[in-house]
Design an enzyme around this catalytic site. Structure first.
Site, PDB file in Angstrom:
ATOM      1  N   ILE A  13       0.845  -1.207   0.000  1.00  0.00           N
ATOM      2  CA  ILE A  13       0.000   0.000   0.000  1.00  0.00           C
ATOM      3  C   ILE A  13       0.877   1.252   0.000  1.00  0.00           C
ATOM      4  CG2 ILE A  13      -1.877   1.210   1.184  1.00  0.00           C
ATOM      5  CD1 ILE A  13      -2.582  -1.568   2.467  1.00  0.00           C
ATOM      6  N   LEU A  34      12.846  -3.024   4.529  1.00  0.00           N
ATOM      7  CA  LEU A  34      12.772  -4.005   3.428  1.00  0.00           C
ATOM      8  C   LEU A  34      12.578  -5.423   3.969  1.00  0.00           C
ATOM      9  CD1 LEU A  34      15.450  -2.617   0.895  1.00  0.00           C
ATOM     10  CD2 LEU A  34      12.995  -2.061   1.084  1.00  0.00           C
ATOM     11  N   SER A 125      -6.778  -0.687  10.524  1.00  0.00           N
ATOM     12  CA  SER A 125      -7.420  -1.778   9.788  1.00  0.00           C
ATOM     13  C   SER A 125      -8.847  -1.962  10.276  1.00  0.00           C
ATOM     14  CB  SER A 125      -6.631  -3.062  10.029  1.00  0.00           C
ATOM     15  OG  SER A 125      -7.327  -4.167   9.515  1.00  0.00           O
ATOM     16  N   THR A 127      -9.990  -4.584  10.838  1.00  0.00           N
ATOM     17  CA  THR A 127      -9.932  -5.706  11.756  1.00  0.00           C
ATOM     18  C   THR A 127     -10.109  -5.249  13.209  1.00  0.00           C
ATOM     19  OG1 THR A 127      -8.745  -7.797  12.023  1.00  0.00           O
ATOM     20  CG2 THR A 127      -7.429  -5.829  12.150  1.00  0.00           C
ATOM     21  N   TYR A 149      -2.856  -9.097  16.049  1.00  0.00           N
ATOM     22  CA  TYR A 149      -2.560  -8.080  15.032  1.00  0.00           C
ATOM     23  C   TYR A 149      -3.548  -6.916  15.160  1.00  0.00           C
ATOM     24  CZ  TYR A 149      -3.016  -5.769  10.516  1.00  0.00           C
ATOM     25  OH  TYR A 149      -3.133  -4.817   9.537  1.00  0.00           O
ATOM     26  N   LYS A 153      -3.072  -2.845  16.335  1.00  0.00           N
ATOM     27  CA  LYS A 153      -3.529  -1.658  15.581  1.00  0.00           C
ATOM     28  C   LYS A 153      -4.347  -0.739  16.489  1.00  0.00           C
ATOM     29  CE  LYS A 153      -1.840  -2.272  11.518  1.00  0.00           C
ATOM     30  NZ  LYS A 153      -0.842  -1.337  11.007  1.00  0.00           N
ATOM     31  N   PHE A 178     -10.392  -1.459   4.675  1.00  0.00           N
ATOM     32  CA  PHE A 178     -11.146  -2.710   4.628  1.00  0.00           C
ATOM     33  C   PHE A 178     -10.277  -3.752   3.887  1.00  0.00           C
ATOM     34  CE2 PHE A 178     -15.100  -2.331   6.941  1.00  0.00           C
ATOM     35  CZ  PHE A 178     -14.817  -1.117   7.533  1.00  0.00           C
ATOM     36  N   ARG A 293     -12.593 -20.978   7.365  1.00  0.00           N
ATOM     37  CA  ARG A 293     -11.267 -20.722   7.932  1.00  0.00           C
ATOM     38  C   ARG A 293     -11.474 -20.215   9.365  1.00  0.00           C
ATOM     39  NH1 ARG A 293      -7.530 -16.371   4.750  1.00  0.00           N
ATOM     40  NH2 ARG A 293      -9.121 -14.982   5.588  1.00  0.00           N
ATOM     41  N   PRO A 294     -10.770 -20.808  10.352  1.00  0.00           N
ATOM     42  CA  PRO A 294     -10.978 -20.375  11.737  1.00  0.00           C
ATOM     43  C   PRO A 294     -10.771 -18.867  11.880  1.00  0.00           C
ATOM     44  CG  PRO A 294      -9.540 -22.305  11.656  1.00  0.00           C
ATOM     45  CD  PRO A 294      -9.750 -21.873  10.233  1.00  0.00           C
TER      46      PRO A 294
HETATM   47  P1  NAD Z   1       3.539  -4.638   3.438  1.00  0.00           P
HETATM   48  O1  NAD Z   1       4.117  -5.705   4.303  1.00  0.00           O
HETATM   49  O2  NAD Z   1       3.538  -4.829   1.977  1.00  0.00           O
HETATM   50  O3  NAD Z   1       4.243  -3.238   3.761  1.00  0.00           O
HETATM   51  C1  NAD Z   1       4.761  -2.952   5.029  1.00  0.00           C
HETATM   52  C2  NAD Z   1       6.160  -2.392   4.818  1.00  0.00           C
HETATM   53  O4  NAD Z   1       6.715  -2.056   6.081  1.00  0.00           O
HETATM   54  C3  NAD Z   1       7.117  -3.392   4.157  1.00  0.00           C
HETATM   55  O5  NAD Z   1       7.786  -2.743   3.110  1.00  0.00           O
HETATM   56  C4  NAD Z   1       8.088  -3.782   5.273  1.00  0.00           C
HETATM   57  O6  NAD Z   1       9.390  -4.064   4.771  1.00  0.00           O
HETATM   58  C5  NAD Z   1       8.063  -2.529   6.122  1.00  0.00           C
HETATM   59  N1  NAD Z   1       8.359  -2.749   7.548  1.00  0.00           N
HETATM   60  C6  NAD Z   1       7.832  -3.673   8.385  1.00  0.00           C
HETATM   61  N2  NAD Z   1       8.306  -3.487   9.625  1.00  0.00           N
HETATM   62  C7  NAD Z   1       9.154  -2.426   9.567  1.00  0.00           C
HETATM   63  C8  NAD Z   1       9.930  -1.726  10.531  1.00  0.00           C
HETATM   64  N3  NAD Z   1       9.941  -2.100  11.820  1.00  0.00           N
HETATM   65  N4  NAD Z   1      10.643  -0.672  10.111  1.00  0.00           N
HETATM   66  C9  NAD Z   1      10.647  -0.272   8.826  1.00  0.00           C
HETATM   67  N5  NAD Z   1       9.936  -0.896   7.870  1.00  0.00           N
HETATM   68  C10 NAD Z   1       9.188  -1.948   8.248  1.00  0.00           C
HETATM   69  O7  NAD Z   1       2.049  -4.377   3.968  1.00  0.00           O
HETATM   70  P2  NAD Z   1       0.873  -3.538   3.319  1.00  0.00           P
HETATM   71  O8  NAD Z   1      -0.174  -4.481   2.877  1.00  0.00           O
HETATM   72  O9  NAD Z   1       1.391  -2.523   2.383  1.00  0.00           O
HETATM   73  O10 NAD Z   1       0.312  -2.819   4.628  1.00  0.00           O
HETATM   74  C11 NAD Z   1       0.741  -1.533   5.001  1.00  0.00           C
HETATM   75  C12 NAD Z   1       0.081  -1.169   6.319  1.00  0.00           C
HETATM   76  O11 NAD Z   1      -1.329  -1.241   6.173  1.00  0.00           O
HETATM   77  C13 NAD Z   1       0.437  -2.116   7.459  1.00  0.00           C
HETATM   78  O12 NAD Z   1       0.568  -1.360   8.645  1.00  0.00           O
HETATM   79  C14 NAD Z   1      -0.770  -3.026   7.553  1.00  0.00           C
HETATM   80  O13 NAD Z   1      -0.950  -3.516   8.859  1.00  0.00           O
HETATM   81  C15 NAD Z   1      -1.892  -2.076   7.155  1.00  0.00           C
HETATM   82  N6  NAD Z   1      -3.058  -2.759   6.596  1.00  0.00           N
HETATM   83  C16 NAD Z   1      -2.895  -3.621   5.553  1.00  0.00           C
HETATM   84  C17 NAD Z   1      -3.999  -4.278   5.020  1.00  0.00           C
HETATM   85  C18 NAD Z   1      -3.866  -5.266   3.894  1.00  0.00           C
HETATM   86  O14 NAD Z   1      -4.762  -6.097   3.706  1.00  0.00           O
HETATM   87  N7  NAD Z   1      -2.789  -5.222   3.109  1.00  0.00           N
HETATM   88  C19 NAD Z   1      -5.270  -4.022   5.553  1.00  0.00           C
HETATM   89  C20 NAD Z   1      -5.396  -3.124   6.613  1.00  0.00           C
HETATM   90  C21 NAD Z   1      -4.279  -2.488   7.121  1.00  0.00           C
HETATM   91  C1  WQD Z   2     -11.429 -12.810   2.245  1.00  0.00           C
HETATM   92  C2  WQD Z   2     -12.362 -13.994   2.079  1.00  0.00           C
HETATM   93  C3  WQD Z   2     -11.635 -15.948   3.240  1.00  0.00           C
HETATM   94  C4  WQD Z   2      -8.063 -16.853   0.999  1.00  0.00           C
HETATM   95  C5  WQD Z   2      -7.601  -9.954   5.999  1.00  0.00           C
HETATM   96  C6  WQD Z   2      -7.196  -9.615   7.403  1.00  0.00           C
HETATM   97  C7  WQD Z   2      -7.573  -8.196   7.727  1.00  0.00           C
HETATM   98  C8  WQD Z   2      -7.017  -7.223   6.683  1.00  0.00           C
HETATM   99  C9  WQD Z   2      -7.345  -7.663   5.291  1.00  0.00           C
HETATM  100  C10 WQD Z   2      -4.920  -6.308   7.474  1.00  0.00           C
HETATM  101  C11 WQD Z   2     -12.582 -14.772   3.384  1.00  0.00           C
HETATM  102  C12 WQD Z   2     -11.665 -16.207   1.748  1.00  0.00           C
HETATM  103  C13 WQD Z   2      -9.220 -16.257   1.443  1.00  0.00           C
HETATM  104  C14 WQD Z   2      -8.140 -18.090   0.324  1.00  0.00           C
HETATM  105  C15 WQD Z   2     -10.537 -18.043   0.577  1.00  0.00           C
HETATM  106  N1  WQD Z   2      -5.596  -7.132   6.756  1.00  0.00           N
HETATM  107  N2  WQD Z   2     -10.446 -16.850   1.249  1.00  0.00           N
HETATM  108  N3  WQD Z   2      -9.387 -18.644   0.136  1.00  0.00           N
HETATM  109  O1  WQD Z   2      -9.759 -12.254   6.047  1.00  0.00           O
HETATM  110  O2  WQD Z   2     -11.275 -10.432   5.136  1.00  0.00           O
HETATM  111  O3  WQD Z   2      -9.007  -9.845   5.867  1.00  0.00           O
HETATM  112  O4  WQD Z   2      -6.967  -9.032   5.096  1.00  0.00           O
HETATM  113  O5  WQD Z   2      -5.313  -5.469   8.238  1.00  0.00           O
HETATM  114  O6  WQD Z   2      -7.080  -7.922   8.991  1.00  0.00           O
HETATM  115  O7  WQD Z   2      -7.866 -10.509   8.291  1.00  0.00           O
HETATM  116  O8  WQD Z   2      -9.280 -11.132   3.793  1.00  0.00           O
HETATM  117  O9  WQD Z   2      -8.529 -11.925   1.597  1.00  0.00           O
HETATM  118  O10 WQD Z   2      -7.886 -13.238   3.660  1.00  0.00           O
HETATM  119  O11 WQD Z   2     -10.241 -13.276   2.895  1.00  0.00           O
HETATM  120  O12 WQD Z   2     -11.633 -18.589   0.393  1.00  0.00           O
HETATM  121  O13 WQD Z   2      -7.146 -18.703  -0.074  1.00  0.00           O
HETATM  122  O14 WQD Z   2     -11.747 -14.931   1.155  1.00  0.00           O
HETATM  123  O15 WQD Z   2     -12.051 -17.106   3.938  1.00  0.00           O
HETATM  124  O16 WQD Z   2     -13.902 -15.205   3.392  1.00  0.00           O
HETATM  125  P1  WQD Z   2      -9.919 -11.005   5.292  1.00  0.00           P
HETATM  126  P2  WQD Z   2      -8.880 -12.402   2.944  1.00  0.00           P
END
Ligand code: NAD
Ligand code: WQD
Length: 343
Positions: A13, A34, A125, A127, A149, A153, A178, A293-294
């Site tokens: 992101i 990284l 998040s 979550t 996790y 947050k 989301f 999935r649990p």
């Molecule tokens: P990502 O793992 O791709 O990016 C996180 C980056 O942070 C990585 O480049 C990693 O190398 C770096 N990093 C981790 N720990 C570090 C540290 N201590 N110091 C410096 N760099 C560090 O994850 P993402 O999907 O891009 O998510 C970005 C943020 O958004 C995270 O905080 C994640 O919790 C949050 N988020 C992600 C999702 C999702 O589904 N991807 C959903 C909700 C919230």
């Molecule tokens: C979506 C749907 C799975 C994988 C997660 C984190 C949440 C946030 C976003 C960081 C569910 C189903 C998934 C697969 C499947 N991240 N599924 N087969 O669980 O809504 O959210 O990512 O903040 O905290 O929990 O996303 O993409 O894992 O699942 O059927 O191989 O797809 O069971 O119903 P989720 P997801």
């Protein structure tokens, strides 16, 4: 020109948000260990934007190294993406998650305070809500995360709120994403998970590209129209623009910390996502029906009204756009960023 420091800016992101920030004229510095990303993402961001952000390979928990970067760059604001993000890993090793995520935030906030940088946008998040009582979920809904996790947050949200309360010169936005999916439409950056993808969309993409034979489909007996779970999938470029909107709003909200849901306001089922991906990829995308999935919940989608009224932001890209753009990335980078160095 305003200068921003983006922790975790080489990640999924963060890299997309860097493209949006550079496009809007910001000076961008990425601070990233990284640990879960590659410097190739920063090269690609530079290729898209025509301007490469500065990259400091630094861990957020290393106070003196972080402070050195602040002293050199003198940012006006910070976007804090860095952290660990796997729900199952956090259940297996909660202390690692609490230590890593809380320490990163505490060190960063301490350095910011010392350097007089008091504007922060934090990646939270959806979550944090856990199992919702009402749908769509507003920001005022109870927060009861179901895993370490999510708890980490929520604790960081609290940490930021306490800092703002202690000194009204601060302003902060916590963005509750989301389900972020998709990629920049150029296909030059995208999500590049290590190992077996835990999330639906990256797993489907690896099936489409031939890295995995079929999707494990978790749960077909949910109380939803087609029996599969509903989520609010949001295009990562919409999220990136949400960060710009939040950043722009900070100046007009001194002394405040505001939480915003970033989602479309609509749920899509797993079967609907599979159908949209089939359309985008032309691949049959076989799946195997398995039990739930649990820890999964049946349905979750956002009430994004507050972000619309206060930030003027809404997620406009449709599920088909998310699948098309994600496929533009995966089809040209079958092995993720490692594909960039292949001849
Ligand atoms: P990502 O793992 O791709 O990016 C996180 C980056 O942070 C990585 O480049 C990693 O190398 C770096 N990093 C981790 N720990 C570090 C540290 N201590 N110091 C410096 N760099 C560090 O994850 P993402 O999907 O891009 O998510 C970005 C943020 O958004 C995270 O905080 C994640 O919790 C949050 N988020 C992600 C999702 C999702 O589904 N991807 C959903 C909700 C919230
Ligand atoms: C979506 C749907 C799975 C994988 C997660 C984190 C949440 C946030 C976003 C960081 C569910 C189903 C998934 C697969 C499947 N991240 N599924 N087969 O669980 O809504 O959210 O990512 O903040 O905290 O929990 O996303 O993409 O894992 O699942 O059927 O191989 O797809 O069971 O119903 P989720 P997801």
């Amino acid at each position: 020109m305003a200068s921003v420091l983006v922790t975790g800016g080489a990640g999924y992101i963060g890299s997309h948000t860097c493209v949006a920030l550079l496009g809007a004229g910001y000076e961008v510095t990425v601070l990233d260990s990284l640990a879960n990303s590659s410097a190739a993402a920063i090269d690609a961001v530079g290729d898209i934007a025509g301007r490469r952000p500065r990259l400091d390979v630094v861990d957020c928990r290393g106070e003196s190294a972080v402070e050195r970067v602040f002293a050199e760059v003198r940012p006006d604001a910070v976007l804090h993406f860095a952290g660990l993000k796997s729900v199952p890993d956090s259940v297996a090793d909660p202390l690692q998650y609490y230590r890593h995520n809380l320490e990163s935030a505490a060190v960063l906030l301490s350095v910011m305070a010392r350097c007089g940088v008091r504007r922060i946008v934090f990646s939270s998040s959806a979550t944090v809500y856990g199992e919702p009582d009402v749908l769509p979920v507003p920001e005022t809904a109870p927060t009861r995360p179901a895993n370490p996790y999510g708890s980490s947050k929520l604790m960081i949200e609290q940490m930021i709120a306490d800092v703002v309360r202690s000194d009204p010169r601060w302003s902060a936005a916590v963005l509750r994403y989301f389900n972020p999916v998709g990629a920049h439409p150029s296909g030059m950056i995208g999500e590049d998970p290590e190992g077996v993808p835990g999330n639906l969309m990256p797993y489907l993409l690896q099936v489409a590209v031939g890295r995995r034979p079929r999707l494990p489909l978790y749960g077909t007996d949910y109380p939803t129209p087609d029996g599969t779970a509903l989520r609010d999938y949001v295009h990562v470029m919409d999220l990136a623009e949400g960060h710009l909107a939040a950043l722009n709003h900070l100046d007009s909200a001194p002394g405040q910390v505001q939480a915003y849901n970033l989602g479309t306001g609509q749920g899509a089922s797993v079967l609907e996502v599979i159908a949209a991906m089939r359309e985008a990829t032309g691949h049959p995308l076989p799946y195997e029906e398995l039990g739930r999935r649990p820890g999964d919940i049946s349905e979750l989608w956002a009430d994004p009204g507050k972000a619309s009224w206060e930030l003027g932001w809404s997620a406009d890209r449709a599920l088909g756009d998310m699948c098309r753009d994600a496929w533009a990335w995966q089809s040209t980078h079958p092995q993720g960023y490692r594909s960039r160095s292949l001849p």
